[in-house]
Motif scaffolding. Sequence first.
Motif, PDB file in Angstrom:
ATOM      1  N   SER A  94     -51.113 -20.017  36.840  1.00 24.18           N
ATOM      2  CA  SER A  94     -51.360 -20.847  38.023  1.00 24.18           C
ATOM      3  C   SER A  94     -50.159 -20.751  38.964  1.00 24.18           C
ATOM      4  CB  SER A  94     -51.549 -22.314  37.607  1.00 24.18           C
ATOM      5  OG  SER A  94     -50.334 -22.792  37.051  1.00 24.18           O
ATOM      6  N   ASP A  95     -50.416 -21.047  40.222  1.00 23.60           N
ATOM      7  CA  ASP A  95     -49.335 -21.071  41.215  1.00 23.60           C
ATOM      8  C   ASP A  95     -48.248 -22.051  40.772  1.00 23.60           C
ATOM      9  OD1 ASP A  95     -48.113 -20.563  43.841  1.00 23.60           O
ATOM     10  OD2 ASP A  95     -48.722 -22.620  44.304  1.00 23.60           O
ATOM     11  N   GLU A  96     -48.669 -23.224  40.264  1.00 28.87           N
ATOM     12  CA  GLU A  96     -47.703 -24.257  39.860  1.00 28.87           C
ATOM     13  C   GLU A  96     -46.780 -23.722  38.759  1.00 28.87           C
ATOM     14  OE1 GLU A  96     -51.131 -24.824  39.836  1.00 28.87           O
ATOM     15  OE2 GLU A  96     -50.977 -25.626  41.864  1.00 28.87           O
ATOM     16  N   TRP A  97     -47.350 -23.075  37.734  1.00 27.05           N
ATOM     17  CA  TRP A  97     -46.539 -22.573  36.610  1.00 27.05           C
ATOM     18  C   TRP A  97     -45.538 -21.543  37.117  1.00 27.05           C
ATOM     19  CZ3 TRP A  97     -44.588 -18.540  33.936  1.00 27.05           C
ATOM     20  CH2 TRP A  97     -44.109 -18.773  32.648  1.00 27.05           C
ATOM     21  N   ILE A  98     -46.005 -20.605  37.929  1.00 25.96           N
ATOM     22  CA  ILE A  98     -45.121 -19.514  38.376  1.00 25.96           C
ATOM     23  C   ILE A  98     -44.002 -20.067  39.272  1.00 25.96           C
ATOM     24  CG2 ILE A  98     -44.989 -17.304  39.592  1.00 25.96           C
ATOM     25  CD1 ILE A  98     -47.993 -16.903  38.916  1.00 25.96           C
ATOM     26  N   GLU A 154     -42.812 -23.169  39.375  1.00 30.75           N
ATOM     27  CA  GLU A 154     -41.893 -24.035  38.624  1.00 30.75           C
ATOM     28  C   GLU A 154     -40.946 -23.224  37.738  1.00 30.75           C
ATOM     29  OE1 GLU A 154     -43.713 -27.065  36.035  1.00 30.75           O
ATOM     30  OE2 GLU A 154     -41.829 -26.836  34.909  1.00 30.75           O
ATOM     31  N   ARG A 155     -41.468 -22.187  37.061  1.00 31.47           N
ATOM     32  CA  ARG A 155     -40.632 -21.429  36.124  1.00 31.47           C
ATOM     33  C   ARG A 155     -39.785 -20.349  36.795  1.00 31.47           C
ATOM     34  NH1 ARG A 155     -42.052 -22.853  30.589  1.00 31.47           N
ATOM     35  NH2 ARG A 155     -43.563 -24.493  30.933  1.00 31.47           N
ATOM     36  N   SER A 156     -40.231 -19.846  37.956  1.00 31.52           N
ATOM     37  CA  SER A 156     -39.528 -18.686  38.531  1.00 31.52           C
ATOM     38  C   SER A 156     -39.166 -18.827  40.009  1.00 31.52           C
ATOM     39  CB  SER A 156     -40.396 -17.429  38.375  1.00 31.52           C
ATOM     40  OG  SER A 156     -41.501 -17.494  39.259  1.00 31.52           O
ATOM     41  N   GLY A 157     -39.829 -19.745  40.728  1.00 31.06           N
ATOM     42  CA  GLY A 157     -39.597 -19.852  42.174  1.00 31.06           C
ATOM     43  C   GLY A 157     -40.363 -18.821  42.998  1.00 31.06           C
ATOM     44  N   ILE A 158     -41.128 -17.962  42.306  1.00 30.74           N
ATOM     45  CA  ILE A 158     -41.854 -16.883  43.012  1.00 30.74           C
ATOM     46  C   ILE A 158     -43.190 -17.418  43.559  1.00 30.74           C
ATOM     47  CG2 ILE A 158     -43.020 -14.639  42.697  1.00 30.74           C
ATOM     48  CD1 ILE A 158     -40.938 -14.184  40.335  1.00 30.74           C
ATOM     49  N   ARG A 159     -43.482 -17.056  44.818  1.00 28.87           N
ATOM     50  CA  ARG A 159     -44.762 -17.445  45.432  1.00 28.87           C
ATOM     51  C   ARG A 159     -45.659 -16.251  45.716  1.00 28.87           C
ATOM     52  NH1 ARG A 159     -44.742 -22.730  46.839  1.00 28.87           N
ATOM     53  NH2 ARG A 159     -42.698 -23.713  46.648  1.00 28.87           N
ATOM     54  N   GLN A 160     -45.020 -15.105  45.968  1.00 28.68           N
ATOM     55  CA  GLN A 160     -45.777 -13.890  46.292  1.00 28.68           C
ATOM     56  C   GLN A 160     -44.913 -12.680  46.005  1.00 28.68           C
ATOM     57  OE1 GLN A 160     -46.153 -14.354  50.706  1.00 28.68           O
ATOM     58  NE2 GLN A 160     -44.681 -12.670  50.772  1.00 28.68           N
ATOM     59  N   ARG A 161     -45.525 -11.491  45.998  1.00 27.50           N
ATOM     60  CA  ARG A 161     -44.795 -10.231  45.836  1.00 27.50           C
ATOM     61  C   ARG A 161     -45.555  -9.165  46.612  1.00 27.50           C
ATOM     62  NH1 ARG A 161     -47.229 -13.339  43.213  1.00 27.50           N
ATOM     63  NH2 ARG A 161     -45.926 -13.648  41.398  1.00 27.50           N
ATOM     64  N   HIS A 162     -44.841  -8.090  46.993  1.00 28.94           N
ATOM     65  CA  HIS A 162     -45.481  -6.953  47.677  1.00 28.94           C
ATOM     66  C   HIS A 162     -45.836  -5.897  46.638  1.00 28.94           C
ATOM     67  CE1 HIS A 162     -44.521  -8.016  51.974  1.00 28.94           C
ATOM     68  NE2 HIS A 162     -43.787  -8.903  51.289  1.00 28.94           N
ATOM     69  N   ILE A 163     -46.960  -5.216  46.870  1.00 26.96           N
ATOM     70  CA  ILE A 163     -47.446  -4.208  45.921  1.00 26.96           C
ATOM     71  C   ILE A 163     -47.711  -2.902  46.677  1.00 26.96           C
ATOM     72  CG2 ILE A 163     -49.296  -3.611  44.283  1.00 26.96           C
ATOM     73  CD1 ILE A 163     -47.652  -5.973  43.266  1.00 26.96           C
ATOM     74  N   ALA A 164     -47.149  -1.806  46.161  1.00 29.50           N
ATOM     75  CA  ALA A 164     -47.316  -0.499  46.804  1.00 29.50           C
ATOM     76  C   ALA A 164     -48.794  -0.092  46.812  1.00 29.50           C
ATOM     77  CB  ALA A 164     -46.485   0.546  46.058  1.00 29.50           C
ATOM     78  N   ALA A 165     -49.185   0.578  47.894  1.00 29.06           N
ATOM     79  CA  ALA A 165     -50.568   1.058  48.015  1.00 29.06           C
ATOM     80  C   ALA A 165     -50.795   2.221  47.059  1.00 29.06           C
ATOM     81  CB  ALA A 165     -50.825   1.512  49.456  1.00 29.06           C
ATOM     82  N   ASP A 166     -52.062   2.499  46.760  1.00 30.33           N
ATOM     83  CA  ASP A 166     -52.379   3.672  45.930  1.00 30.33           C
ATOM     84  C   ASP A 166     -51.734   4.897  46.560  1.00 30.33           C
ATOM     85  OD1 ASP A 166     -53.857   2.166  44.243  1.00 30.33           O
ATOM     86  OD2 ASP A 166     -55.814   2.769  45.038  1.00 30.33           O
TER      87      ASP A 166
END
Length: 323
Positions: A30-34, A36-48
Amino acid sequence: MRRSVIAGTGSYLPAKILTNHDLAKMVDTSDEWIVERSGIRQRHIAADGEKTSDLAIAAAHKALAAAGIKGADIDLIVVATATPDQTFPATAARVQAALARPGIPSFDVQAVCSGFVYGLATADNFIKAGQANTVLLIGAEVFSRILDWKDRATCVLFGDGAGAVVLKAADGKGTPADQGVLSTHLHSDGRHHDMLYVDGGPSTTQLAGHIRMKGKEVFRHAVVNLAATVEEALAANALPVSAIDWLVPHQANRRILDSTADKLGLDPSKVVITVDKHANTSAASIPLALDTAVGDGRIKRGDLLLLEAMGGGFTWGSALVRF
Ligand code: ACO
């Protein structure tokens, strides 16, 4: 005394953003778990099809422009990465072919999340030894390709990206007032190799493998080792914690950043934090954070920066730099 001055910074993030809410549709989290435990809200992901070298080259173009130099001016390329395009040749050779003179040396440095600090120490020593005058140093990673997207304990923590700096030789007086890299300190302890590792490789499984981690142990070692390496950097330059204008740490986890600042007695507002938007981009995280804070005007010429990182190996280290 020869010093390595950061003449320009640049960064690149893939267009696709994966939020915690997106991840909650893929694994039991869940957003709450991530948050609370890491401070991360989003990340970028390389395209295929988007490779580590593509990210590295995009970041490098921006760093060259910021430094006001051309590819032909570079006489050494160092790429810090744990996710190279191929087992060999080095990703740095791809970068060389794309934007520098044929014949200049280029190589990769592999120290996982400490890769940028290891690369900076290497580049600084090439400059100090008189073997290079203008170095392109890049941290670039596509960690999304070595994540086990079914393992919620790891797949929520990492992202893709690249950051680059141009280092130029300059004359200094040999005092902490000099502009440039003032000191670097590197460490490793391979007894802990199985606390954070990839379960594959050419000489074991012949496959790239996936990240495996004992999160609690990594956290415990990170806080102790990072505080120690920051303290040794300050001691080596006879500077107090209050001299630091900006701590530019490897962005693994908000709680590690807060604990390290707290252990040092450092004002939390002096810590550059990008982990909320980028997640952990391993060797790319420090130059990404640096370029972010240079770009938004927080980091100014003359500021004293303390860079620190810890990663798989374990490896860890710090660099004190006057921007
Ligand atoms: N979503 C929901 N629940 C989860 C998730 C998730 N994504 N991941 C684990 N859990 C569950 C676990 O299964 C466990 O459940 P249980 O109690 O029923 O068994 C519970 O949450 C607690 O798990 P822990 O692993 O004990 O959680 P912890 O509080 O230690 O936090 C974390 C985990 C965030 C990985 C933490 O240990 C950490 O930050 N470690 C540092 C690791 C790190 O940053 N590594 C990056 C690379 S190293 C570096 O760059 C420094």
